[in-house]
Design a protein around this motif. Structure first.
Motif, PDB file in Angstrom:
ATOM      1  N   THR A  55       0.835  -1.205   0.000  1.00 19.21           N
ATOM      2  CA  THR A  55       0.000   0.000   0.000  1.00 19.21           C
ATOM      3  C   THR A  55       0.866   1.250   0.000  1.00 19.21           C
ATOM      4  OG1 THR A  55      -1.706  -1.199   1.216  1.00 19.21           O
ATOM      5  CG2 THR A  55      -1.849   1.201   1.228  1.00 19.21           C
ATOM      6  N   THR A  58       2.461   1.687  -3.419  1.00 22.57           N
ATOM      7  CA  THR A  58       1.445   2.098  -4.387  1.00 22.57           C
ATOM      8  C   THR A  58       1.145   3.590  -4.245  1.00 22.57           C
ATOM      9  OG1 THR A  58       0.473  -0.098  -4.323  1.00 22.57           O
ATOM     10  CG2 THR A  58      -0.891   1.646  -5.215  1.00 22.57           C
ATOM     11  N   GLU A  59       1.032   4.054  -3.020  1.00 25.70           N
ATOM     12  CA  GLU A  59       0.761   5.479  -2.791  1.00 25.70           C
ATOM     13  C   GLU A  59       1.922   6.337  -3.241  1.00 25.70           C
ATOM     14  OE1 GLU A  59      -2.097   6.849  -1.817  1.00 25.70           O
ATOM     15  OE2 GLU A  59      -2.938   4.822  -1.830  1.00 25.70           O
ATOM     16  N   TYR A  63       1.823   8.953  -6.456  1.00 29.45           N
ATOM     17  CA  TYR A  63       2.107  10.376  -6.249  1.00 29.45           C
ATOM     18  C   TYR A  63       2.914  10.941  -7.419  1.00 29.45           C
ATOM     19  CZ  TYR A  63       3.835  14.647  -4.082  1.00 29.45           C
ATOM     20  OH  TYR A  63       4.152  15.946  -3.816  1.00 29.45           O
TER      21      TYR A  63
END
Length: 64
Positions: A55, A58-59, A63
């Motif tokens: 997670t 992925t973030e 971005y």
């Protein structure tokens, strides 16, 4: 190194085999259950660690 006579070797081997203490049924069952429980705990832990890292990555990648 001193060589052991085959008869002595067999006698010593039988004496050592006689020292073996076999676990009882209860001990085997308890140990098996503990192994399965610890495997489930480890799998759950690593699942959540992987989820958090995935997670986060992925973030970070989303971005950019």
């Amino acid at each position: 190194m001193a060589k052991t006579n085959p008869v002595q070797f067999v006698q010593q081997t039988r004496a050592e085999i006689g020292k073996i203490v076999w676990p009882g049924r209860r001990e085997v069952v308890l140990t098996t259950v503990m192994v399965f429980l610890l495997a489930i705990v480890a799998a759950t832990f690593f699942f959540f660690v992987d989820l958090i890292i995935r997670t986060g990555l992925t973030e970070v990648l989303a971005y950019f």
